[in-house]
Design a protein around this motif. Structure first.
Motif, PDB file in Angstrom:
ATOM      1  N   SER A 258       0.829  -1.229   0.167  1.00  0.00           N
ATOM      2  CA  SER A 258       0.182   0.038  -0.008  1.00  0.00           C
ATOM      3  C   SER A 258       0.804   1.312   0.154  1.00  0.00           C
ATOM      4  N   ASN A 259       0.451   2.175  -0.628  1.00  0.00           N
ATOM      5  CA  ASN A 259       0.941   3.747  -0.700  1.00  0.00           C
ATOM      6  C   ASN A 259      -0.383   4.260  -0.237  1.00  0.00           C
ATOM      7  N   PRO A 260      -0.525   4.290   1.357  1.00  0.00           N
ATOM      8  CA  PRO A 260      -1.823   4.700   1.891  1.00  0.00           C
ATOM      9  C   PRO A 260      -2.075   6.257   1.827  1.00  0.00           C
ATOM     10  N   PRO A 261      -3.296   6.588   1.564  1.00  0.00           N
ATOM     11  CA  PRO A 261      -3.718   7.740   1.404  1.00  0.00           C
ATOM     12  C   PRO A 261      -3.589   8.890   2.671  1.00  0.00           C
ATOM     13  N   ILE A 262      -2.345   9.169   2.930  1.00  0.00           N
ATOM     14  CA  ILE A 262      -1.753  10.103   4.085  1.00  0.00           C
ATOM     15  C   ILE A 262      -2.708  11.112   4.188  1.00  0.00           C
ATOM     16  N   ARG A 263      -3.244  11.814   3.122  1.00  0.00           N
ATOM     17  CA  ARG A 263      -3.730  13.131   3.094  1.00  0.00           C
ATOM     18  C   ARG A 263      -5.192  13.148   3.485  1.00  0.00           C
ATOM     19  N   ILE A 264      -5.795  11.991   3.972  1.00  0.00           N
ATOM     20  CA  ILE A 264      -7.145  11.916   4.431  1.00  0.00           C
ATOM     21  C   ILE A 264      -7.146  12.338   5.662  1.00  0.00           C
ATOM     22  N   GLY A 265      -5.790  12.518   6.239  1.00  0.00           N
ATOM     23  CA  GLY A 265      -6.115  13.051   7.857  1.00  0.00           C
ATOM     24  C   GLY A 265      -5.396  11.794   8.695  1.00  0.00           C
ATOM     25  N   LYS A 266      -4.656  12.232  10.038  1.00  0.00           N
ATOM     26  CA  LYS A 266      -4.339  10.993  10.754  1.00  0.00           C
ATOM     27  C   LYS A 266      -5.395   9.988  11.138  1.00  0.00           C
ATOM     28  N   GLU A 267      -6.562  10.779  11.644  1.00  0.00           N
ATOM     29  CA  GLU A 267      -7.444   9.824  12.249  1.00  0.00           C
ATOM     30  C   GLU A 267      -8.228   8.716  11.333  1.00  0.00           C
ATOM     31  N   ALA A 268      -8.452   9.286  10.059  1.00  0.00           N
ATOM     32  CA  ALA A 268      -9.002   8.671   8.956  1.00  0.00           C
ATOM     33  C   ALA A 268      -8.103   7.630   8.803  1.00  0.00           C
TER      34      ALA A 268
ATOM     35  N   HIS B  59      -5.446   6.260  10.545  1.00  0.00           N
ATOM     36  CA  HIS B  59      -5.487   5.304  11.512  1.00  0.00           C
ATOM     37  C   HIS B  59      -6.490   4.150  11.482  1.00  0.00           C
ATOM     38  N   THR B  60      -7.812   4.800  11.036  1.00  0.00           N
ATOM     39  CA  THR B  60      -9.005   3.790  11.137  1.00  0.00           C
ATOM     40  C   THR B  60      -8.747   3.062   9.871  1.00  0.00           C
ATOM     41  N   LEU B  61      -8.082   3.627   8.744  1.00  0.00           N
ATOM     42  CA  LEU B  61      -8.253   2.794   7.395  1.00  0.00           C
ATOM     43  C   LEU B  61      -7.135   1.546   7.776  1.00  0.00           C
ATOM     44  N   LEU B  62      -6.145   1.734   8.339  1.00  0.00           N
ATOM     45  CA  LEU B  62      -4.883   0.890   8.653  1.00  0.00           C
ATOM     46  C   LEU B  62      -5.487  -0.283   9.826  1.00  0.00           C
ATOM     47  N   MET B  63      -6.309   0.297  10.371  1.00  0.00           N
ATOM     48  CA  MET B  63      -6.721  -0.701  11.701  1.00  0.00           C
ATOM     49  C   MET B  63      -7.605  -1.618  11.208  1.00  0.00           C
ATOM     50  N   ALA B  64      -8.316  -1.176   9.932  1.00  0.00           N
ATOM     51  CA  ALA B  64      -9.475  -1.804   9.565  1.00  0.00           C
ATOM     52  C   ALA B  64      -8.871  -3.159   8.530  1.00  0.00           C
ATOM     53  N   TRP B  65      -7.707  -2.847   8.139  1.00  0.00           N
ATOM     54  CA  TRP B  65      -6.994  -3.884   7.000  1.00  0.00           C
ATOM     55  C   TRP B  65      -5.827  -4.733   7.725  1.00  0.00           C
ATOM     56  N   LEU B  66      -4.885  -4.046   8.451  1.00  0.00           N
ATOM     57  CA  LEU B  66      -3.848  -4.571   8.790  1.00  0.00           C
ATOM     58  C   LEU B  66      -4.143  -6.019   9.790  1.00  0.00           C
ATOM     59  N   PRO B  67      -5.144  -6.011  10.558  1.00  0.00           N
ATOM     60  CA  PRO B  67      -5.596  -7.209  11.360  1.00  0.00           C
ATOM     61  C   PRO B  67      -6.058  -8.389  10.470  1.00  0.00           C
ATOM     62  N   ARG B  68      -6.219  -7.808   9.102  1.00  0.00           N
ATOM     63  CA  ARG B  68      -6.746  -9.137   8.386  1.00  0.00           C
ATOM     64  C   ARG B  68      -5.525  -9.864   7.459  1.00  0.00           C
ATOM     65  N   LEU B  69      -4.161  -9.387   8.016  1.00  0.00           N
ATOM     66  CA  LEU B  69      -2.923 -10.265   7.492  1.00  0.00           C
ATOM     67  C   LEU B  69      -3.234 -11.754   8.137  1.00  0.00           C
ATOM     68  N   LYS B  70      -2.878 -12.585   7.322  1.00  0.00           N
ATOM     69  CA  LYS B  70      -2.925 -13.958   7.868  1.00  0.00           C
ATOM     70  C   LYS B  70      -1.990 -14.270   9.117  1.00  0.00           C
ATOM     71  N   PRO B  71      -2.418 -15.093  10.104  1.00  0.00           N
ATOM     72  CA  PRO B  71      -1.289 -15.235  11.107  1.00  0.00           C
ATOM     73  C   PRO B  71      -0.111 -16.203  10.613  1.00  0.00           C
TER      74      PRO B  71
ATOM     75  N   TYR C 139       3.704  -4.221   3.471  1.00  0.00           N
ATOM     76  CA  TYR C 139       4.409  -3.054   3.336  1.00  0.00           C
ATOM     77  C   TYR C 139       3.881  -2.059   2.784  1.00  0.00           C
ATOM     78  N   LEU C 140       4.065  -0.899   3.456  1.00  0.00           N
ATOM     79  CA  LEU C 140       3.450   0.473   3.418  1.00  0.00           C
ATOM     80  C   LEU C 140       4.736   1.594   3.152  1.00  0.00           C
ATOM     81  N   VAL C 141       4.329   2.310   2.030  1.00  0.00           N
ATOM     82  CA  VAL C 141       5.364   3.539   1.700  1.00  0.00           C
ATOM     83  C   VAL C 141       4.590   4.849   2.003  1.00  0.00           C
ATOM     84  N   VAL C 142       5.503   5.617   3.136  1.00  0.00           N
ATOM     85  CA  VAL C 142       5.065   6.778   3.678  1.00  0.00           C
ATOM     86  C   VAL C 142       6.135   7.902   3.536  1.00  0.00           C
ATOM     87  N   GLN C 143       5.753   9.165   3.240  1.00  0.00           N
ATOM     88  CA  GLN C 143       6.728  10.048   3.279  1.00  0.00           C
ATOM     89  C   GLN C 143       7.432  10.314   4.592  1.00  0.00           C
TER      90      GLN C 143
END
Length: 217
Positions: A143-153, A155-167, A173-177
């Motif tokens: 992911s090149n995540p949408p940083i400009r949606i704001g920190k709170e949004a 964080h919500t986005l990342l915590m919706a998907w990263l816990p869906r990694l397989k055990p 891999y995330l790329v962030v400035q």
């Protein structure tokens, strides 16, 4: 104010343009438009991500989080034709472009799903989209995540998907400035994800950090 690329339904004129970009060592034609992320070129952050991440496994369930017009999803599909690659975005035009670019380049293993503002798959899907199976877990997230949606949004986005990694080995891999909070994101993710995850800086290049998240159990 210019329209944001994370608008669900862009109102800007849909002016298609064709680019030739290099993905997974091959030059491929893609279509882009207004109202989507980096609609005139392959974004530098995305280039850093695609150049530095390790090769994905040959099969499994992969996710491109915040797909834009699809360069990450296409790269995953080229690297692993036997994998199922899910491309998600809030932007319907971006999803349409991703689907069309996948078809144009013979990537029949790319599936698109629209998310709502919280990052959860939306109930109502555009005609080009597919319904993601409930509870699907991912071997790989790029992911090149949408940083400009704001920190709170964000964080919500990342915590919706990263816990869906397989055990036992699912990896993201995330790329962030660097100047947009990459270094502070690493300890935040580690604290929020908790035990069972390893979060670290994987690589740095051109003002960007590539963050690695591994799920161990």
């Amino acid at each position: 104010m210019a329209e944001q690329y994370f608008s669900a339904e862009p109102t800007s004129k849909d002016v298609r343009r064709t680019l030739n970009v290099t993905l997974q060592g091959r030059e491929v034609p893609v279509e882009t438009s207004n109202g989507v992320f980096s609609g005139s070129r392959l974004d530098l952050g995305t280039s850093v991500l695609l150049r530095e991440v390790p090769e994905p496994p040959s099969s499994g369930a992969f996710l491109d989080l915040g797909c834009g017009w699809g360069p990450v999803a296409l790269s995953l599909a080229f690297a692993a034709p036997a994998a199922d690659v899910w491309a998600v975005d809030v932007n319907e035009r971006a999803l349409e472009l991703t689907v069309e670019n996948a078809k144009r380049n013979g990537c029949g293993n790319v599936h698109a799903t629209r998310t709502d503002e919280s990052g959860v798959p939306a109930a109502a899907q555009p005609a080009v989209c597919e319904t993601m199976p409930d509870g699907l877990l991912f071997d790989v997230i790029w992911s090149n995540p949408p940083i400009r949606i704001g920190k709170e949004a964000l964080h919500t986005l990342l915590m919706a998907w990263l816990p869906r990694l397989k055990p036992d080995g699912g990896v993201a891999y995330l790329v962030v400035q660097k100047n947009l909070g990459a270094d502070s994101l690493v300890p935040w993710l580690a604290g929020e994800l908790g035990e069972g995850y390893e979060v670290s800086k994987y690589h740095s290049a051109k003002g960007y950090r590539v963050i690695e998240v591994v799920r161990n159990n």
